[in-house]
Design an enzyme around this catalytic site. Sequence first.
Site, PDB file in Angstrom:
ATOM      1  N   ARG A 170     -53.075  -6.442  23.005  1.00  0.00           N
ATOM      2  CA  ARG A 170     -54.122  -5.399  22.891  1.00  0.00           C
ATOM      3  C   ARG A 170     -53.408  -4.062  22.971  1.00  0.00           C
ATOM      4  O   ARG A 170     -52.772  -3.749  23.986  1.00  0.00           O
ATOM      5  CB  ARG A 170     -55.162  -5.542  23.997  1.00  0.00           C
ATOM      6  CG  ARG A 170     -56.113  -4.363  24.054  1.00  0.00           C
ATOM      7  CD  ARG A 170     -57.331  -4.593  24.908  1.00  0.00           C
ATOM      8  NE  ARG A 170     -58.306  -5.417  24.222  1.00  0.00           N
ATOM      9  CZ  ARG A 170     -59.587  -5.510  24.567  1.00  0.00           C
ATOM     10  NH1 ARG A 170     -60.050  -4.836  25.590  1.00  0.00           N
ATOM     11  NH2 ARG A 170     -60.404  -6.280  23.886  1.00  0.00           N
ATOM     12  N   HIS A 187     -60.588  -5.702  15.476  1.00  0.00           N
ATOM     13  CA  HIS A 187     -60.837  -6.607  16.613  1.00  0.00           C
ATOM     14  C   HIS A 187     -61.259  -7.981  16.053  1.00  0.00           C
ATOM     15  O   HIS A 187     -62.398  -8.413  16.203  1.00  0.00           O
ATOM     16  CB  HIS A 187     -61.931  -6.013  17.507  1.00  0.00           C
ATOM     17  CG  HIS A 187     -62.012  -6.616  18.873  1.00  0.00           C
ATOM     18  ND1 HIS A 187     -61.116  -7.550  19.343  1.00  0.00           N
ATOM     19  CD2 HIS A 187     -62.895  -6.408  19.889  1.00  0.00           C
ATOM     20  CE1 HIS A 187     -61.449  -7.887  20.586  1.00  0.00           C
ATOM     21  NE2 HIS A 187     -62.523  -7.219  20.939  1.00  0.00           N
ATOM     22  N   GLN A 237     -63.041 -10.868  18.148  1.00  0.00           N
ATOM     23  CA  GLN A 237     -64.454 -10.649  18.443  1.00  0.00           C
ATOM     24  C   GLN A 237     -65.324 -11.150  17.282  1.00  0.00           C
ATOM     25  O   GLN A 237     -66.397 -11.713  17.484  1.00  0.00           O
ATOM     26  CB  GLN A 237     -64.713  -9.156  18.684  1.00  0.00           C
ATOM     27  CG  GLN A 237     -66.147  -8.848  19.047  1.00  0.00           C
ATOM     28  CD  GLN A 237     -66.557  -9.418  20.398  1.00  0.00           C
ATOM     29  OE1 GLN A 237     -65.904  -9.159  21.394  1.00  0.00           O
ATOM     30  NE2 GLN A 237     -67.625 -10.197  20.430  1.00  0.00           N
ATOM     31  N   ASP A 268     -71.771  -0.810  18.910  1.00  0.00           N
ATOM     32  CA  ASP A 268     -70.659  -0.772  19.872  1.00  0.00           C
ATOM     33  C   ASP A 268     -70.704   0.600  20.540  1.00  0.00           C
ATOM     34  O   ASP A 268     -71.461   1.488  20.108  1.00  0.00           O
ATOM     35  CB  ASP A 268     -69.343  -0.970  19.087  1.00  0.00           C
ATOM     36  CG  ASP A 268     -68.107  -1.096  19.955  1.00  0.00           C
ATOM     37  OD1 ASP A 268     -68.245  -1.257  21.187  1.00  0.00           O
ATOM     38  OD2 ASP A 268     -66.990  -1.021  19.402  1.00  0.00           O
ATOM     39  N   CYS A 315     -70.567  -6.425  21.183  1.00  0.00           N
ATOM     40  CA  CYS A 315     -69.318  -7.036  21.658  1.00  0.00           C
ATOM     41  C   CYS A 315     -69.117  -6.850  23.160  1.00  0.00           C
ATOM     42  O   CYS A 315     -68.372  -7.587  23.773  1.00  0.00           O
ATOM     43  CB  CYS A 315     -68.129  -6.492  20.869  1.00  0.00           C
ATOM     44  SG  CYS A 315     -67.833  -4.730  21.106  1.00  0.00           S
TER      45      CYS A 315
HETATM   46  N1  NVA Z   1     -64.591  -0.191  20.115  1.00  0.00           N
HETATM   47  C1  NVA Z   1     -64.356  -0.598  21.474  1.00  0.00           C
HETATM   48  C2  NVA Z   1     -64.406  -2.095  21.599  1.00  0.00           C
HETATM   49  C3  NVA Z   1     -64.216  -2.638  22.979  1.00  0.00           C
HETATM   50  C4  NVA Z   1     -64.236  -4.135  23.030  1.00  0.00           C
HETATM   51  C5  NVA Z   1     -63.012  -0.048  21.935  1.00  0.00           C
HETATM   52  O1  NVA Z   1     -62.050  -0.099  21.148  1.00  0.00           O
HETATM   53  O2  NVA Z   1     -62.919   0.439  23.050  1.00  0.00           O
HETATM   54  N1   CP Z   2     -65.464  -7.351  23.713  1.00  0.00           N
HETATM   55  C1   CP Z   2     -64.282  -7.219  24.308  1.00  0.00           C
HETATM   56  O1   CP Z   2     -63.220  -7.306  23.681  1.00  0.00           O
HETATM   57  O2   CP Z   2     -64.346  -7.038  25.662  1.00  0.00           O
HETATM   58  P1   CP Z   2     -63.151  -6.636  26.637  1.00  0.00           P
HETATM   59  O3   CP Z   2     -62.764  -5.211  26.321  1.00  0.00           O
HETATM   60  O4   CP Z   2     -63.739  -6.789  28.010  1.00  0.00           O
HETATM   61  O5   CP Z   2     -61.998  -7.582  26.418  1.00  0.00           O
END
Ligand code: NVA
Ligand code: CP
Length: 306
Positions: free
Chosen positions: A104, A131, A134, A219, A259
Amino acid sequence: MSARHFLSLKDCTPQELVSLIRRGIELKDLRNRGVLFEPLKNRVLGMIFEKASTRTRLSFEAGMIQLGGQAIFLSPRDTQLGRGEPIADAAKVMSRMLDAVMIRTFAHSNLIEFASNSLVPVINGLSDDLHPCQLLADMQTFLEHRGNIAGKTVTWIGDGNNMCNSYIEAAQQFDFQLRIACPEGYEPPPEFLAQAADRVQIFRDPREAVAGAHLVSTDVWASMGQEEEIAERLKLFAPYQVNRALLDTAAEDVLFLHCLPAHRGEEISEDLLDDPRSAAWDQAENRLHAQKALLEFLVEPAYHHA
Ligand code: NVA
Ligand code: CP
């Protein structure tokens, strides 16, 4: 390097994606019936998290343990990556010790660089661009609740972010039409839109975008790394809140997905996750099952029944 990676939904064929999702449903059933299934005994997944996570960390870690293997959490703060060791060097070393690596990170190019130097599969656990894990869970959830998504209309409301980009890729791979309702200037990047011009339409009015939709998703308005933009985004995105009244204008059997984590009172109304049209908790659980199917596919393909 010959390892198979999962950095984007485009790394699999549409047939492989469908078979991963079916396998996720089978693995969920095995777990619900208490059947032990440990094809990844002695296999180890490394998990590099440069951003926070609840679901992604837990689902990969629990998933590896349930499949008979182990997962190691690696924070850049505690590894030499955080002190400037080149990504390529880290990839060469880590992939000699691990069976797969989940990352990540911020820049998607970090994932590409790691993968191109890795001897073992690399999985995108979220980047600024995409992502894909997801979306495996989202597509599994839609299939379980409503059946095949091919030919359906999906509406994305809010930011043209990493999740939205993965929905654009999903539209191509799973064969649905995608409507995106976002404020001007917050569209997905042109390179993502250009790949899917025949499948994606941009709207300004969320009501127009939701009319007749079979799946609605949204989101957070500020993703990880955009904390300084929160105040401005809250103002601009205010007309894009998903609430029960908006869902009432969609198809009668519309499904709502998020998500998570969610900001109630911002991108969704306080009550939306409790609405019978929301499947967000099943969706979160499906991260576990879908990713177990992915791990089995990448790490021990012999066990994957295509
Ligand atoms: N768009 C959000 C998704 C989190 C799972 C982020 O990147 O923070
Ligand atoms: N949806 C998702 O990826 O959640 P986290 O940021 O908690 O891993």
